[in-house]
Motif scaffolding. Structure first.
Motif, short mmCIF file in Angstrom:
data_model
loop_
_atom_site.label_atom_id
_atom_site.label_comp_id
_atom_site.label_asym_id
_atom_site.label_seq_id
_atom_site.Cartn_x
_atom_site.Cartn_y
_atom_site.Cartn_z
N GLY A 137 33.07 -25.31 11.00
CA GLY A 137 33.51 -24.47 12.11
C GLY A 137 33.13 -25.07 13.46
O GLY A 137 32.86 -26.26 13.58
N TRP A 138 33.11 -24.23 14.48
CA TRP A 138 32.90 -24.68 15.85
C TRP A 138 31.47 -25.12 16.08
O TRP A 138 30.53 -24.40 15.80
N SER A 139 31.31 -26.32 16.64
CA SER A 139 30.04 -26.78 17.17
C SER A 139 30.07 -26.59 18.68
O SER A 139 31.09 -26.85 19.32
N LEU A 140 28.95 -26.13 19.24
CA LEU A 140 28.95 -25.70 20.64
C LEU A 140 27.78 -26.28 21.41
O LEU A 140 26.67 -26.39 20.89
N VAL A 141 28.03 -26.65 22.65
CA VAL A 141 26.99 -27.02 23.61
C VAL A 141 27.17 -26.14 24.83
O VAL A 141 28.27 -26.07 25.40
N GLY A 142 26.12 -25.43 25.22
CA GLY A 142 26.22 -24.52 26.36
C GLY A 142 25.24 -24.89 27.45
O GLY A 142 24.22 -25.55 27.21
N ALA A 143 25.55 -24.48 28.68
CA ALA A 143 24.68 -24.75 29.82
C ALA A 143 24.85 -23.65 30.85
O ALA A 143 25.95 -23.10 31.02
N GLY A 144 23.78 -23.35 31.57
CA GLY A 144 23.84 -22.34 32.61
C GLY A 144 23.91 -20.93 32.04
O GLY A 144 24.00 -20.73 30.83
#
Length: 259
Positions: free
Chosen positions: A66-73
């Motif tokens: 499934g979705w791999s995610l990188v987040g910021a802020g």
């Protein structure tokens, strides 16, 4: 004007096309939060981290499928007080989602909207101010301002607008982030690949002290003073240089792709 060339052959988008889409989404934003998704270059999570979160609080979500995610802020944040738990978090989240919408570029694929965070093991006792997890309180959940999403050959970039009266320039920010992703490269691993961890100087906690602690734990549980205690051991490594998070992410992905 430069062209943003992505990994997928059919995706060659000019910045003005992306800018026009984002500008319209911003103009139509009235209240609450809005996430605007646009297609993005397909890069490694380590490269995405370097492009999006070099100076921000970041998050990484990389399941086996499934979705791999990188987040910021941070666009929105839910902080629970002592004594509050999952029910209160759900109540606040439902209010947030009632005033949240998504605008998706026709060429973009995107995961369902979600919050990232967790709850303290005991909402009534979250530890002192000197504990590593003190900043999380009884519970903390984030709606990231930036989210890079990748699933197989698909990749997209999402920007969440916290309000309709933002002082920032979302259009310029999106273009800058896409260009940073397009320029990004995988972090270079040391020559020779992933070194064997046994070659690093290692210091293990004394086994005797650990076994003594386990025996003491068994006694206090048997006496009814506690129901559960988790005994942790520490191992120290002397690294040859500064700790580089993107490289660590890449190594973990290679060592345990199904983890």
């Amino acid at each position: 004007m430069s062209v943003l060339r992505f990994e997928r052959p059919h995706q060659t988008l000019e910045p003005r096309d992306v800018a026009s889409f984002v500008a319209e989404a911003v103009r139509e934003h009235r209240d609450g939060t809005r996430t605007v998704w646009v297609p993005a270059p397909n890069v490694s999570l380590a490269a995405a981290w370097t492009a999006l979160a070099p100076r921000h609080r970041g998050l990484l979500w990389a399941p086996p499928e499934g979705w791999s995610l990188v987040g910021a802020g941070v666009a929105r944040e839910i902080v629970l007080e002592r004594g509050e738990g999952a029910a209160r978090a759900k109540e606040i989240a439902e209010t947030l989602w009632q005033r949240h919408d998504v605008v998706q570029h026709p060429e973009a694929s995107a995961p369902p909207a979600r919050l990232f965070g967790g709850l303290a093991f005991s909402s009534g006792s979250v530890g002192g101010s000197d504990t590593p997890w003190a900043g999380f309180g009884a519970g903390r959940f984030l709606l990231p301002r930036w989210l890079y999403a990748r699933d197989g050959g698909r990749a997209s970039l999402g920007l969440t607008l916290a309000s309709a009266s933002e002082e920032s320039d979302p259009v310029r920010e999106v273009i800058e982030k896409l260009e940073a992703l397009a320029r990004s490269v995988d972090p270079a691993l040391p020559v020779g690949g992933d070194p064997d961890h046994e070659s690093l100087p290692v210091r293990h906690e004394d086994v005797g002290c650990y076994l003594q602690a386990v025996e003491q734990i068994r006694k206090v549980i048997a006496a009814g003073d506690f129901e559960k205690i988790v005994a942790a051991r520490c191992t120290e490594f002397d690294l040859p240089g500064p700790f580089e998070l993107p490289i660590a992410i890449e190594r973990l992905a290679r060592r345990a792709p199904s983890c």
